[in-house]
Design an enzyme around this catalytic site. Structure first.
Site, PDB file in Angstrom:
ATOM      1  N   LYS A 295      37.970  41.268  37.367  1.00  0.00           N
ATOM      2  CA  LYS A 295      36.993  41.860  36.444  1.00  0.00           C
ATOM      3  C   LYS A 295      36.527  43.225  36.932  1.00  0.00           C
ATOM      4  O   LYS A 295      35.472  43.688  36.531  1.00  0.00           O
ATOM      5  CB  LYS A 295      35.781  40.935  36.310  1.00  0.00           C
TER       6      LYS A 295
ATOM      7  N   ARG B 232      21.354  46.205  32.154  1.00  0.00           N
ATOM      8  CA  ARG B 232      20.645  45.360  33.106  1.00  0.00           C
ATOM      9  C   ARG B 232      20.800  45.800  34.547  1.00  0.00           C
ATOM     10  O   ARG B 232      20.049  45.349  35.412  1.00  0.00           O
ATOM     11  CB  ARG B 232      21.087  43.905  32.925  1.00  0.00           C
TER      12      ARG B 232
ATOM     13  N   ARG C 296      25.470  27.124  33.830  1.00  0.00           N
ATOM     14  CA  ARG C 296      26.072  27.916  32.767  1.00  0.00           C
ATOM     15  C   ARG C 296      26.457  27.028  31.587  1.00  0.00           C
ATOM     16  O   ARG C 296      26.850  25.879  31.773  1.00  0.00           O
ATOM     17  CB  ARG C 296      27.335  28.634  33.258  1.00  0.00           C
TER      18      ARG C 296
ATOM     19  N   PRO D 175      31.534  41.188  30.610  1.00  0.00           N
ATOM     20  CA  PRO D 175      32.942  41.601  30.656  1.00  0.00           C
ATOM     21  C   PRO D 175      33.785  40.723  31.579  1.00  0.00           C
ATOM     22  O   PRO D 175      33.498  40.599  32.765  1.00  0.00           O
ATOM     23  CB  PRO D 175      32.878  43.036  31.174  1.00  0.00           C
ATOM     24  N   GLU D 176      34.776  40.073  30.995  1.00  0.00           N
ATOM     25  CA  GLU D 176      35.745  39.286  31.745  1.00  0.00           C
ATOM     26  C   GLU D 176      37.074  40.026  31.679  1.00  0.00           C
ATOM     27  O   GLU D 176      37.114  41.182  31.239  1.00  0.00           O
ATOM     28  CB  GLU D 176      35.857  37.874  31.154  1.00  0.00           C
TER      29      GLU D 176
END
Length: 284
Positions: free
Chosen positions: A61, A119, A272, A2-3
């Site tokens: 965020k 997670r 990344r 989620p951004e």
DNA sequence: CATATGTCCTGAGAGC
DNA sequence: TGCTCTCAGGACATAT
């Protein structure tokens, strides 16, 4: 994942709870490792009970539940956290259950809000009004990507020697951008992700600023991106739709959607994935 | 201070 | 088929 757009969508989905009173707070026992709660579960439960939800706000965020008295519960979903009013994907990854009492005319209605996190990298923190106030003035987190001005963005980053893609992920510089949208906005701006910040000229900063606002607001219109793992959902458990409009993210090998002959390419920066088109995002 | 790297976490998918 | 391995990337701790 989620951004900013996903967190914004989550926040908007919680609007039906505003004005409600918290009647029950349950940290769910699950086989998974508990997520981080500050100061601790018991303290947070005691402070939450009986409080009224005044507003739901987003800072970068993070989701901020503003309670009466101006105290706040701040939720960071990180990779797999979701705030749900309905249909959690699984029972075993539920972490927190809040029950709200909402009065409509003479009738009282109970609604549940769940924090679900597969997670378990997410964090939940209690902020007293005073602590929040002083942290705001010290401003540890950078200005929100949808509120920052072009001048602020440029002044924060223009002397950095880092690659622009890496710098955009720094929440102390500008808050809300993550790995997916960094690639997307650099593509729209036509800037190579490995360009050093201090090598960008004024018109490139301007193009990047416009692309940032464009991509983020477009993604909010489509209620965020649900990637192939299917994790991200809005508060009503519906998938986002922006993944169908990604220009480069996770599209390595596909033809560039803008230039002739370009191929979307994946590189790794700061551990990344970055996606871009070498044809129309030039190094110089 | 600025920048780089390591760490946590779970489950999907690859490869044998 | 069933095992092991790698990878995904949020934020922060630690190292340089």
């Amino acid at each position: 994942m989620p951004e900013l757009p996903e967190v914004e969508t989550m926040c908007r989905g919680l609007h039906p709870l505003v004005g409600g009173t918290i009647t029950r707070v349950e940290f769910l026992r699950s086989p998974c490792r508990p997520i981080g709660v500050r100061p601790d579960r018991r303290a947070v439960r005691q402070r939450m009970a009986g409080r009224r939800l005044v507003a739901v706000e987003r800072v970068g965020k993070r989701v901020v539940l503003v309670l009466d008295g101006d105290d706040r519960l701040v939720i960071e979903p990180r990779m797999t956290g979701l705030l749900l009013l309905a249909d959690p994907p699984s029972a075993e990854h539920l972490r927190l259950e809040l029950e709200f009492s909402l009065t409509q005319g003479r009738t009282e209605q109970l609604r549940k809000l769940w924090y679900w996190d597969r997670r378990g990298l997410g964090q939940i923190a209690w902020w007293s009004a005073e602590a929040w106030q002083s942290s705001q003035t010290r401003s540890r987190i950078g200005p929100d990507a949808l509120l920052i001005t072009l001048d602020e963005l440029r002044h924060k980053l223009q002397n950095s020697r880092r690659a622009i893609k890496v710098a955009l992920l720094d929440q102390h510089a500008v808050a809300g951008i993550g790995n997916l949208y960094a690639s997307e906005m650099l593509f729209v701006a036509g800037i190579h992700p490995a360009r050093r910040c201090d090598a960008l000229n004024r018109s490139q900063w301007s193009a990047l600023y416009d692309a940032m606002r464009h991509v983020l607001s477009e993604a909010i219109e489509y209620e965020g991106s649900t990637l192939s793992d299917g994790t991200y959902r809005n508060a009503l458990s519906h998938a986002g739709r922006y993944q169908n409009h990604h220009r480069v993210y996770a599209r390595a090998g596909e033809p560039c959607p803008r230039c002739d002959g370009g191929t979307v390419t994946r590189i790794v920066q700061a551990q990344r994935s970055t996606f871009f088109c070498p044809g129309c995002q030039r190094r110089k």
